[in-house]
Design an enzyme around this catalytic site. Sequence first.
Site, PDB file in Angstrom:
ATOM      1  N   HIS A 162       4.317   7.348   9.814  1.00 18.81           N
ATOM      2  CA  HIS A 162       5.791   6.911   9.841  1.00 18.81           C
ATOM      3  C   HIS A 162       6.422   7.939  11.220  1.00 18.81           C
ATOM      4  O   HIS A 162       5.626   8.979  10.804  1.00 18.81           O
ATOM      5  CB  HIS A 162       6.265   7.421   8.635  1.00 18.81           C
ATOM      6  N   HIS A 172       7.843  -3.038  11.966  1.00 19.04           N
ATOM      7  CA  HIS A 172       9.006  -2.874  10.435  1.00 19.04           C
ATOM      8  C   HIS A 172       8.536  -3.260   9.681  1.00 19.04           C
ATOM      9  O   HIS A 172       7.753  -2.842   9.027  1.00 19.04           O
ATOM     10  CB  HIS A 172      10.710  -2.989  11.338  1.00 19.04           C
ATOM     11  N   ASP A 188       4.431   0.613   2.613  1.00 19.96           N
ATOM     12  CA  ASP A 188       3.853  -0.566   3.367  1.00 19.96           C
ATOM     13  C   ASP A 188       2.434  -0.888   3.025  1.00 19.96           C
ATOM     14  O   ASP A 188       1.674  -1.645   3.191  1.00 19.96           O
ATOM     15  CB  ASP A 188       4.283  -0.677   5.348  1.00 19.96           C
TER      16      ASP A 188
END
Length: 387
Positions: free
Chosen positions: A328, A289, A384
């Site tokens: 993802h 996460h 990210d």
Amino acid sequence: MGQQSQVSRDESLTVRDNRTGKTVTIPIVDNAIPATAFKVLKASRKPGEREENETDKGLRVQDKGFLNTAVMNSTITYIDGEAGGAFPQLSFAHFILRAYTTPVPVYSASLPYQHFETEVLRHGILHSDAQGFFRSFRYDAHPMSMLTSAFAMLGSYYSTANPSLQGQRLYTRGNEEACAIMDRQIYRIIGKATALAAMAYRIRQGRDFVTRPNGLSYTGSFMYQMDHIGEEDYVPNPVLEKALDTLFLIHADHELNASCTTVLQTGSSLVDPYSAIAAGCASLYGPLHGGANEAVIRMLISIGSPENVPAFIEAVKRREKTLSGFGHRVYKTSDPRSFIVRKTADEVFKVTGKDELLETAMALHDAAMKDEYFIKRKLAPNVDFWR
């Protein structure tokens, strides 16, 4: 024979339990069915069957990992995983709160933004004891460990906000007083979150803590508390402030991710809001996460330089190395937020200059996006990677 229901056949699901021959018709609303509808499908327990199955109490629905379960409805956000689009119709924290609280008649839904902003900034000051709390951590403690603990600590200062002390209906009475109490905790949590994060950062830097000044924005105050080391008339760089504000906005709402779900489930026990947020932070901590961006940095450091990228790519394809920041769970194409962060990064590096870590990231990005191995598997960079 079968159970009949006053449900349109075109908007329903008919299920037959082959164990008993019983049939149930379940309404389909927003392309979803209620899991509890299966509880009417009861059967006798077989000889030797586990008692824990509770077969005679109705059929259960198993969905490990929430792979195909919707736990709530949202009217403000939607992720199209195939198209690669996130559509938050309302971005600011204030408007997100208004959207989530409507149509429930709560006080916070009617607050004007100016009042909301004033209250959030006013609640940004921490009790002096917080300094001692943060100094109790090792100098190299992980910031998320400190932040998770800090939110739990924060709740101990507001006994009037704790249903365990004030009665379980503290927030569920639905009247103006109950909603005003909740609003106050919202102000405190949002207002103090950046101060707590800045304190965690400065512990790692070996710096004294800084109180936010008046006159700066929410993001500007955060940067001040992180970066100010005694300069006269210090003002955060506007380019960097805008970049951080952009990151705050695109992360403000992203459907029901792991940390949001954790806060929702923890809050369902009617625990105080600070404990619920602490639980959410603990979920965010994980490398699957929020911790994913830290995994990207560690990966780039391990690669070392752009010339080492080809060898790393081959090691990933041999499953000897892990490629972080690509792919993802929802998006099957590129994470649309990654393009915003990538553009923002370009603006930031015009101010700060580039470094070898960034050059390595760009080389890795270009190599992976051209490689058939990653193209076939739809492994595109997510938010990210560039964060």
